[in-house]
Design an enzyme around this catalytic site. Sequence first.
Site, PDB file in Angstrom:
ATOM      1  N   LYS A  64       0.867  -1.182   0.000  1.00 32.82           N
ATOM      2  CA  LYS A  64       0.000   0.000   0.000  1.00 32.82           C
ATOM      3  C   LYS A  64       0.901   1.228   0.000  1.00 32.82           C
ATOM      4  O   LYS A  64       1.776   1.365   0.857  1.00 32.82           O
ATOM      5  CB  LYS A  64      -0.918   0.044   1.227  1.00 32.82           C
ATOM      6  CG  LYS A  64      -1.797   1.310   1.196  1.00 32.82           C
ATOM      7  CD  LYS A  64      -2.886   1.299   2.233  1.00 32.82           C
ATOM      8  CE  LYS A  64      -2.388   1.747   3.592  1.00 32.82           C
ATOM      9  NZ  LYS A  64      -3.506   1.961   4.537  1.00 32.82           N
ATOM     10  N   ARG A  67     -10.233  -1.544   7.326  1.00 30.79           N
ATOM     11  CA  ARG A  67      -9.283  -2.514   7.906  1.00 30.79           C
ATOM     12  C   ARG A  67      -8.777  -2.025   9.259  1.00 30.79           C
ATOM     13  O   ARG A  67      -8.458  -2.814  10.142  1.00 30.79           O
ATOM     14  CB  ARG A  67      -8.174  -2.863   6.928  1.00 30.79           C
ATOM     15  CG  ARG A  67      -7.165  -1.768   6.528  1.00 30.79           C
ATOM     16  CD  ARG A  67      -6.169  -1.502   7.611  1.00 30.79           C
ATOM     17  NE  ARG A  67      -4.837  -1.194   7.145  1.00 30.79           N
ATOM     18  CZ  ARG A  67      -4.053  -0.289   7.689  1.00 30.79           C
ATOM     19  NH1 ARG A  67      -4.474   0.472   8.695  1.00 30.79           N
ATOM     20  NH2 ARG A  67      -2.825  -0.110   7.256  1.00 30.79           N
ATOM     21  N   GLN A 127     -11.549   8.792  10.749  1.00 29.46           N
ATOM     22  CA  GLN A 127     -11.577   7.370  11.121  1.00 29.46           C
ATOM     23  C   GLN A 127     -12.556   7.072  12.249  1.00 29.46           C
ATOM     24  O   GLN A 127     -12.992   5.924  12.424  1.00 29.46           O
ATOM     25  CB  GLN A 127     -10.178   6.901  11.574  1.00 29.46           C
ATOM     26  CG  GLN A 127      -9.050   7.155  10.598  1.00 29.46           C
ATOM     27  CD  GLN A 127      -9.178   6.328   9.332  1.00 29.46           C
ATOM     28  OE1 GLN A 127      -9.714   5.219   9.342  1.00 29.46           O
ATOM     29  NE2 GLN A 127      -8.709   6.872   8.231  1.00 29.46           N
ATOM     30  N   THR A 170      -1.660   6.262  16.596  1.00 32.31           N
ATOM     31  CA  THR A 170      -0.207   6.419  16.479  1.00 32.31           C
ATOM     32  C   THR A 170       0.359   5.395  15.507  1.00 32.31           C
ATOM     33  O   THR A 170       0.454   4.215  15.828  1.00 32.31           O
ATOM     34  CB  THR A 170       0.453   6.293  17.870  1.00 32.31           C
ATOM     35  OG1 THR A 170      -0.036   7.359  18.688  1.00 32.31           O
ATOM     36  CG2 THR A 170       1.965   6.416  17.769  1.00 32.31           C
ATOM     37  N   ASP A 171       0.721   5.875  14.330  1.00 27.53           N
ATOM     38  CA  ASP A 171       1.261   4.994  13.298  1.00 27.53           C
ATOM     39  C   ASP A 171       2.554   5.556  12.713  1.00 27.53           C
ATOM     40  O   ASP A 171       2.978   5.157  11.645  1.00 27.53           O
ATOM     41  CB  ASP A 171       0.211   4.779  12.191  1.00 27.53           C
ATOM     42  CG  ASP A 171      -0.275   6.101  11.601  1.00 27.53           C
ATOM     43  OD1 ASP A 171       0.194   7.170  12.047  1.00 27.53           O
ATOM     44  OD2 ASP A 171      -1.115   6.066  10.691  1.00 27.53           O
ATOM     45  N   LYS A 185       4.235  10.470  16.947  1.00 35.74           N
ATOM     46  CA  LYS A 185       2.839  10.616  17.378  1.00 35.74           C
ATOM     47  C   LYS A 185       2.673   9.941  18.734  1.00 35.74           C
ATOM     48  O   LYS A 185       3.393   8.984  19.070  1.00 35.74           O
ATOM     49  CB  LYS A 185       1.888   9.953  16.375  1.00 35.74           C
ATOM     50  CG  LYS A 185       1.684  10.738  15.085  1.00 35.74           C
ATOM     51  CD  LYS A 185       0.567  10.093  14.282  1.00 35.74           C
ATOM     52  CE  LYS A 185       0.510  10.615  12.873  1.00 35.74           C
ATOM     53  NZ  LYS A 185      -0.417   9.860  12.027  1.00 35.74           N
ATOM     54  N   GLY A 225      -2.564  -0.555  17.816  1.00 37.20           N
ATOM     55  CA  GLY A 225      -2.855  -0.829  16.401  1.00 37.20           C
ATOM     56  C   GLY A 225      -2.064   0.104  15.508  1.00 37.20           C
ATOM     57  O   GLY A 225      -2.415   1.274  15.340  1.00 37.20           O
TER      58      GLY A 225
HETATM   59  P1  NAD Z   1      -8.287  13.304  10.875  1.00 32.25           P
HETATM   60  O1  NAD Z   1      -7.299  14.294  10.391  1.00 32.25           O
HETATM   61  O2  NAD Z   1      -9.584  13.177  10.166  1.00 32.25           O
HETATM   62  O3  NAD Z   1      -8.609  13.582  12.416  1.00 32.25           O
HETATM   63  C1  NAD Z   1      -7.551  13.886  13.306  1.00 32.25           C
HETATM   64  C2  NAD Z   1      -8.043  13.710  14.722  1.00 32.25           C
HETATM   65  O4  NAD Z   1      -6.958  13.994  15.629  1.00 32.25           O
HETATM   66  C3  NAD Z   1      -9.168  14.663  15.105  1.00 32.25           C
HETATM   67  O5  NAD Z   1      -9.976  14.021  16.060  1.00 32.25           O
HETATM   68  C4  NAD Z   1      -8.411  15.838  15.744  1.00 32.25           C
HETATM   69  O6  NAD Z   1      -9.208  16.606  16.594  1.00 32.25           O
HETATM   70  C5  NAD Z   1      -7.353  15.071  16.508  1.00 32.25           C
HETATM   71  N1  NAD Z   1      -6.171  15.865  16.835  1.00 32.25           N
HETATM   72  C6  NAD Z   1      -5.427  16.609  15.986  1.00 32.25           C
HETATM   73  N2  NAD Z   1      -4.408  17.166  16.656  1.00 32.25           N
HETATM   74  C7  NAD Z   1      -4.510  16.778  17.954  1.00 32.25           C
HETATM   75  C8  NAD Z   1      -3.746  17.008  19.130  1.00 32.25           C
HETATM   76  N3  NAD Z   1      -2.677  17.804  19.111  1.00 32.25           N
HETATM   77  N4  NAD Z   1      -4.156  16.412  20.279  1.00 32.25           N
HETATM   78  C9  NAD Z   1      -5.245  15.603  20.315  1.00 32.25           C
HETATM   79  N5  NAD Z   1      -6.000  15.344  19.227  1.00 32.25           N
HETATM   80  C10 NAD Z   1      -5.631  15.925  18.070  1.00 32.25           C
HETATM   81  O7  NAD Z   1      -7.496  11.920  10.915  1.00 32.25           O
HETATM   82  P2  NAD Z   1      -8.056  10.442  10.814  1.00 32.25           P
HETATM   83  O8  NAD Z   1      -8.100  10.019   9.387  1.00 32.25           O
HETATM   84  O9  NAD Z   1      -9.275  10.305  11.649  1.00 32.25           O
HETATM   85  O10 NAD Z   1      -6.851   9.638  11.479  1.00 32.25           O
HETATM   86  C11 NAD Z   1      -6.588   9.778  12.859  1.00 32.25           C
HETATM   87  C12 NAD Z   1      -5.229   9.161  13.170  1.00 32.25           C
HETATM   88  O11 NAD Z   1      -5.280   7.762  12.900  1.00 32.25           O
HETATM   89  C13 NAD Z   1      -4.078   9.701  12.333  1.00 32.25           C
HETATM   90  O12 NAD Z   1      -2.957   9.842  13.165  1.00 32.25           O
HETATM   91  C14 NAD Z   1      -3.839   8.616  11.312  1.00 32.25           C
HETATM   92  O13 NAD Z   1      -2.533   8.604  10.816  1.00 32.25           O
HETATM   93  C15 NAD Z   1      -4.150   7.401  12.157  1.00 32.25           C
HETATM   94  N6  NAD Z   1      -4.463   6.186  11.410  1.00 32.25           N
HETATM   95  C16 NAD Z   1      -3.975   5.021  11.893  1.00 32.25           C
HETATM   96  C17 NAD Z   1      -4.265   3.843  11.237  1.00 32.25           C
HETATM   97  C18 NAD Z   1      -3.779   2.536  11.792  1.00 32.25           C
HETATM   98  O14 NAD Z   1      -3.861   1.524  11.128  1.00 32.25           O
HETATM   99  N7  NAD Z   1      -3.318   2.510  13.016  1.00 32.25           N
HETATM  100  C19 NAD Z   1      -5.036   3.859  10.075  1.00 32.25           C
HETATM  101  C20 NAD Z   1      -5.563   5.056   9.637  1.00 32.25           C
HETATM  102  C21 NAD Z   1      -5.264   6.226  10.326  1.00 32.25           C
END
Ligand code: NAD
Length: 319
Positions: free
Chosen positions: A66, A109, A137, A219-220, A224, A290
């Site tokens: 990916k 996923r 998400q 956190t990925d 973070k 995760g």
């Molecule tokens: P998004 O940009 O739509 O939302 C970001 C979220 O983080 C919001 O709730 C925002 O208010 C919050 N946020 C931003 N800055 C912040 C801070 N300083 N303190 C606390 N909260 C804060 O992003 P998303 O698509 O919902 O993704 C959220 C996170 O999940 C990202 O870090 C993304 O990389 C991660 N992610 C992880 C996986 C995985 O497999 N683990 C998969 C997809 C996304």
Amino acid sequence: MLIVPESEIAGLITPEAAYRAVEATFAATARGDAYNFPVVREALGEGRQYGFKSGLDRTGNLLGVKAGGYFPGNAAKGIINHQSTVYLFDPDTGIPTAMVGGGLLTALRTAAASAISIDRLARKDAKVLGMVGAGHQAGFQLRAAAKVRAFERVIAWNLHPDMLPKLGAVAAELGLPFEAVALERMVEADVIVTITSSPAASLLDRHVRSGTHLACMGTDTKGKQEVEPALLARARVFTDEVAQSVSIGEAQHAVAAGLLREAEITPIGAVIAGLAPGRRSDEEITLFDGTGVGLQDLAVAAEAVRQAVARGVAVSVTI
Ligand code: NAD
């Protein structure tokens, strides 16, 4: 080679199918039949992240990558911050077999992994779901969590409170009472999902009571952080991939602080495959780190391709 465009994905894969595909590849990993390749993740500046997640699953006949990342400026342009595409290859010949839109698949996923952890590790009598984060998400996470436990209400915190009503609407759709709360109120939760892009801990050790299951999904990437490292020291820690957990996952901070050892982290696949115990008592805190692995992406993409072929919506091209 087949192309399955992003616009077709919603009609091709259900959350249940994503759950089954992710569970199967996690178990295959624990049995030694599948493995994730090292992640490439680069900062492009201005908060943009780009990289590659890849792997091989011999039982699932999956090989691929990916390519994608996180582009925080996208939301202002009306497009989602995560952008990705999955490329599948024939494991025997290396011939490219499919290119699949990865946006919705990533959300499905990721929510599937979180739900698998809740299903396997949360107390059966969990009633209160705590959500930390309300971005793109979060709604997928809430929907998936609600499928595996009979939650009675949802409490939620987000740094940007204006984003919470959208998550509240998902809870309403599911028939669950929804309340925006201060982080201190997370002590009421039986299960907490964290899904933020935070660079520093929001959820503290004192915000979590005994017996809680946490799915830390945001956190990925190196740098973070969503929860206080002391919480990982207090919890039994599980993950999708130990190598990623200690380097780019939530555990990176607890390991660096000497509060957690790599050997103490259990792959969730080992629990699924019956090779390691899950929750051992109603009192312990379980925490799933995760990090998001390539094999998850390949598993759901392959399922989307199967469905696309069956329904005649895959586009065939010669390259
Ligand atoms: P998004 O940009 O739509 O939302 C970001 C979220 O983080 C919001 O709730 C925002 O208010 C919050 N946020 C931003 N800055 C912040 C801070 N300083 N303190 C606390 N909260 C804060 O992003 P998303 O698509 O919902 O993704 C959220 C996170 O999940 C990202 O870090 C993304 O990389 C991660 N992610 C992880 C996986 C995985 O497999 N683990 C998969 C997809 C996304």
